[in-house]
Design an enzyme around this catalytic site. Structure first.
Site, short mmCIF file in Angstrom:
data_model
loop_
_atom_site.label_atom_id
_atom_site.label_comp_id
_atom_site.label_asym_id
_atom_site.label_seq_id
_atom_site.Cartn_x
_atom_site.Cartn_y
_atom_site.Cartn_z
N ASP A 173 91.03 29.52 16.92
CA ASP A 173 89.63 30.19 16.71
C ASP A 173 88.73 29.05 15.99
OD1 ASP A 173 88.68 33.40 15.69
OD2 ASP A 173 87.46 31.72 16.25
N ARG B 13 75.09 43.09 22.86
CA ARG B 13 76.12 43.31 23.98
C ARG B 13 76.68 44.77 24.22
NH1 ARG B 13 81.85 41.18 21.74
NH2 ARG B 13 81.99 42.47 19.77
N GLU C 5 82.67 28.94 24.06
CA GLU C 5 81.39 29.55 23.95
C GLU C 5 80.26 28.71 23.24
OE1 GLU C 5 84.78 32.47 21.66
OE2 GLU C 5 82.65 32.44 21.06
N HIS D 118 79.44 34.32 24.72
CA HIS D 118 80.74 34.10 24.52
C HIS D 118 81.69 33.96 25.68
CE1 HIS D 118 84.54 35.67 22.65
NE2 HIS D 118 83.77 35.59 21.37
#
Ligand code: TA6
Length: 294
Positions: free
Chosen positions: A206, A94, A265, A161
């Protein structure tokens, strides 16, 4: 050119220097608009005509070499998180500039863009080939392909993501993960099983859901829509909202932006990591679409 081609004003593709003077593609089809930044092969925008954008992009995102873009669809490869001994979070794909290889854009049809991660030492130069295909039509389709041309096994994690734009996180629910085991990051990665029909948000979430190939639906009453996240070649789904404290701690994320985003994601992380034998390849696909909330 036939009448259709002469009369069609779609698709329109512009190659320009965008934010941070980074080269990017602006794409307009008869159904939607999209943007792809060559930095990270990062889809930063997707908007079906007549709807709010599907993807969230932070107003505070950096557009700098060696920094990830905050929002859109970050490509996480070849590792997720920050394993021992690794310097950067979520791999390096990324934060590299990808090469634009091909654009297919039939008159009045979808646009397909093919990009490649340039050979690099970390991937034994050209022995591990990484390509990314983005198809823009009424939905957004993305495919990350990894090919092992080396003479040894190659083990990695991958994840698209994706940051989704929502009207108000307090009323959002995520469906499709009931009964699935997950690693709960805020609880020290404790292993739990999802018992609720839908996931709601009232604090940091998360969670890496494991061994699941299901599609996931994001129900967003305030924008009166459901975003569907379909996937193939993925055994993990990660759900994340940083909530207030972590939002404040992120320098490239607005303090209140947690209210208007959720990450769902799709990839292969933790125990779902992949190993390719010599000659094998792996495809990770997502299809993002939206419909009115029923
Ligand atoms: O989405 C899961 C996660 O691993 C979270 O723990 C959080 O760190 C998020 O990714 C964003 O990571 P980043 O490196 O982009 O700030």
């Amino acid at each position: 050119m036939n009448d259709t081609q002469l009369n069609s004003s779609f698709p329109r593709i512009t190659f320009l220097e965008g934010r941070g003077d980074m080269p990017m593609l602006e794409i307009t089809t008869r159904w939607s608009t999209a943007e792809i930044c060559l930095h990270g092969a990062h889809v930063t925008h997707f908007k079906p005509h007549g709807e709010p954008p599907l993807l969230f992009l932070s107003q505070c995102s950096r557009f700098e070499p060696y920094a990830p873009i905050r929002g859109g669809i970050p490509i996480i490869f070849p590792w997720f998180g920050k394993p021992a001994g690794q310097s950067s979070q979520h791999g390096f794909a990324r934060i590299r500039d990808w090469t634009l290889k091909e654009i297919q854009s039939p008159a009045d049809g979808p646009v397909t863009v093919r990009l490649a991660l340039p050979p690099c030492e970390e991937l034994s130069n050209a022995e591990i080939i990484v390509e990314y295909l983005v198809l823009v039509d009424v939905a957004l389709n993305a495919e990350l392909i990894v090919r092992n041309n080396s003479m040894r096994d190659f083990s990695f994690e991958n994840c698209l993501h994706t940051y989704f734009s929502v009207g108000d996180i307090h009323t959002v629910s995520v469906a499709g993960l009931k009964g699935v085991e997950y690693l709960d990051q805020p609880a020290g990665f404790a292993r739990r099983t999802e018992t609720d029909d839908v996931i709601r948000f009232a604090a940091e979430v998360d969670r890496a859901y494991l061994n699941t190939t299901h599609a996931v639906d994001i129900h967003d009453p305030s924008l009166n829509r459901t975003i569907r996240v379909e996937k193939a070649g993925s055994n993990s789904t990660v759900v994340w909202n940083p909530w207030m404290a972590k939002a404040k701690a992120l320098s490239d994320f607005g303090d209140d932006e947690y209210l208007r985003m959720v990450c769902v994601e799709s990839g292969n992380v933790a125990e779902n990591r992949l190993t390719l034998a010599p000659g094998q390849s792996a495809s990770l696909k997502i299809k993002l679409s939206s419909a009115a909330l029923r």
